[in-house]
Design an enzyme around this catalytic site. Structure first.
Site, mmCIF file in Angstrom:
data_model
loop_
_atom_site.group_PDB
_atom_site.id
_atom_site.type_symbol
_atom_site.label_atom_id
_atom_site.label_comp_id
_atom_site.label_asym_id
_atom_site.label_seq_id
_atom_site.Cartn_x
_atom_site.Cartn_y
_atom_site.Cartn_z
ATOM 1 N N ARG A 108 23.652 -7.792 -37.932
ATOM 2 C CA ARG A 108 22.848 -7.268 -36.809
ATOM 3 C C ARG A 108 21.475 -6.982 -37.392
ATOM 4 O O ARG A 108 21.338 -6.225 -38.356
ATOM 5 C CB ARG A 108 23.457 -5.993 -36.240
ATOM 6 C CG ARG A 108 22.539 -5.315 -35.247
ATOM 7 C CD ARG A 108 23.211 -4.192 -34.486
ATOM 8 N NE ARG A 108 24.142 -4.696 -33.506
ATOM 9 C CZ ARG A 108 24.606 -3.973 -32.468
ATOM 10 N NH1 ARG A 108 24.224 -2.725 -32.300
ATOM 11 N NH2 ARG A 108 25.445 -4.498 -31.608
ATOM 12 N N ASP A 227 21.789 -2.903 -18.354
ATOM 13 C CA ASP A 227 21.646 -2.562 -19.780
ATOM 14 C C ASP A 227 20.501 -1.568 -19.882
ATOM 15 O O ASP A 227 19.706 -1.416 -18.944
ATOM 16 C CB ASP A 227 21.356 -3.847 -20.583
ATOM 17 C CG ASP A 227 21.400 -3.641 -22.092
ATOM 18 O OD1 ASP A 227 21.827 -2.555 -22.538
ATOM 19 O OD2 ASP A 227 21.003 -4.566 -22.822
ATOM 20 N N CYS A 267 27.049 -3.154 -21.347
ATOM 21 C CA CYS A 267 27.498 -3.342 -22.736
ATOM 22 C C CYS A 267 27.536 -2.023 -23.502
ATOM 23 O O CYS A 267 28.257 -1.903 -24.481
ATOM 24 C CB CYS A 267 26.606 -4.353 -23.445
ATOM 25 S SG CYS A 267 24.889 -3.823 -23.588
ATOM 26 N N ARG A 293 36.144 -6.764 -26.575
ATOM 27 C CA ARG A 293 35.333 -7.309 -27.669
ATOM 28 C C ARG A 293 36.239 -7.734 -28.830
ATOM 29 O O ARG A 293 36.015 -8.763 -29.469
ATOM 30 C CB ARG A 293 34.324 -6.246 -28.157
ATOM 31 C CG ARG A 293 33.312 -5.754 -27.135
ATOM 32 C CD ARG A 293 32.103 -6.619 -27.010
ATOM 33 N NE ARG A 293 31.441 -6.956 -28.237
ATOM 34 C CZ ARG A 293 30.422 -6.281 -28.793
ATOM 35 N NH1 ARG A 293 29.950 -5.198 -28.199
ATOM 36 N NH2 ARG A 293 29.853 -6.719 -29.908
HETATM 37 N N1 NVA Z 1 19.842 -4.623 -25.221
HETATM 38 C C1 NVA Z 1 20.456 -3.618 -26.042
HETATM 39 C C2 NVA Z 1 21.878 -3.959 -26.299
HETATM 40 C C3 NVA Z 1 22.621 -2.938 -27.110
HETATM 41 C C4 NVA Z 1 24.024 -3.342 -27.413
HETATM 42 C C5 NVA Z 1 19.709 -3.497 -27.345
HETATM 43 O O1 NVA Z 1 19.301 -4.513 -27.910
HETATM 44 O O2 NVA Z 1 19.501 -2.371 -27.801
HETATM 45 N N1 CP Z 2 27.446 -3.176 -26.953
HETATM 46 C C1 CP Z 2 27.200 -3.054 -28.246
HETATM 47 O O1 CP Z 2 26.903 -4.007 -28.948
HETATM 48 O O2 CP Z 2 27.324 -1.771 -28.710
HETATM 49 P P1 CP Z 2 26.918 -1.260 -30.139
HETATM 50 O O3 CP Z 2 25.418 -1.277 -30.208
HETATM 51 O O4 CP Z 2 27.478 0.135 -30.213
HETATM 52 O O5 CP Z 2 27.506 -2.164 -31.179
#
Ligand code: NVA
Ligand code: CP
Length: 309
Positions: A108, A227, A267, A293
């Protein structure tokens, strides 16, 4: 081996195969406990290295469980504890090092370019756990949840997104092309998907529908997605952005224009874009969404090793 980086680059046939596999595996677990390993232990002995440059609750834990259920192990490294980018170690040396110890790398990050560079230098699969432009594992799992609840292929349903043009929406747009479903997007004028996204959709002989009025976007929807207005990688004026989205909230009145039996998905984490009442209503399937998930990510891992059933 295969990487799993962006839905738009993965053949529709493979994405469907992942969902079919996930359904089969979920069912075959029956009443096994969370950490009980699937009987066939398809990834026994493998080690997955997870790296988070941004916060995560759901992705981190659901992948940990997914990896264990496949018979493999997972270690999470902190980006700031690696030599990567510090002390002179190049990304390519880090990638080659990771490839000697691990069987898969999950990342990530706040840089799409970094994922691309890793993918070129790793000799093991890489999985995108969220980047500025994409959240592919989330959206594929969400399609699984929708089909599980609605008991029909997503191509027969009206899907609506109310919110920012962010990483999750990008993946949802890619999914709308791959799975051929109708996608309405409700967002303020200045937050529409960029032209190159429309061009990509058109090149693939599909279209997405954009509305300035959230009620028009949500009309007759089977599923409403939302979101956070501010994403992890947002760097602009947050106060202004939140204000720009003040009319794009998911309220009970908005849900009234959707179809009977419609669902609300998010999400998570959430902000103030959804009313408590909707979030806690029967239409809201956010916990089932989070729990699925695990199942879909297991099949994503298997896809990377050409081990789908
Ligand atoms: N759009 C959000 C999704 C989090 C899972 C972000 O990138 O923070
Ligand atoms: N939805 C999602 O990816 O949550 P996290 O940021 O907690 O991993």
């Amino acid at each position: 081996m295969k990487h799993f980086i962006n839905l738009k680059d993965i053949p529709a046939y493979d994405l469907r195969k992942i969902l079919i596999d996930a359904k089969k595996r979920k069912k075959s677990r029956g009443k096994l406990n969370t950490l009980d390993v699937d009987l066939d232990q398809p990834l026994k002995g493998k080690l997955f290295i997870q790296m988070y440059e941004k916060q995560s609750s759901r992705t981190r834990l659901s992948f940990l469980i997914a990896i264990k259920q496949l018979g493999a192990s997972s270690i999470t490294v902190k980006a700031n504890e690696l030599h990567l980018g510090r002390g002179g170690e190049s990304l390519s040396d880090t990638a080659k090092t990771l490839s000697t110890y691990g069987d898969g790398f999950l990342i990530r990050t706040d840089s799409d370019k970094k994922i691309e560079e890793f993918s070129k230098n790793l000799t093991i699969p890489i999985i995108n756990l969220l980047s500025p432009s994409s959240h592919p594992c989330q959206v594929l799992a969400d399609i699984f949840t929708i089909e599980e609840i609605k008991k029909q292929p997503i191509s027969k349903l009206n899907i609506c997104w109310i919110g920012d043009c962010n990483n999750v929406l990008n993946s949802l747009i890619a999914a709308s092309v791959k799975f051929k479903f109708n996608l309405n997007i409700g967002c303020p004028k200045n937050y529409r998907p960029p032209n190159f996204v429309h061009q990509w959709v058109l090149r693939n002989k599909r279209k997405i529908n954009i509305f300035n009025d959230p009620k028009k976007a949500a009309k007759k929807a089977d599923v409403v997605f939302s979101d956070k207005v501010i994403s992890l990688n947002d760097k602009g004026n947050k106060k202004k952005k939140i204000n720009d989205f003040k009319n794009f909230k998911i309220t009970s009145s908005l849900m009234k224009v959707t179809r009977e039996g419609s669902l609300f998905l998010h999400c998570l984490p959430r902000g103030k874009e959804v009313d408590e009442k909707v979030f806690n209503s029967k239409k809201s399937k956010v916990w089932q969404q989070a729990s699925n998930r695990v199942h879909v990510q297991k099949s994503i891992l298997l896809y990377c090793f050409n081990k789908l059933g």
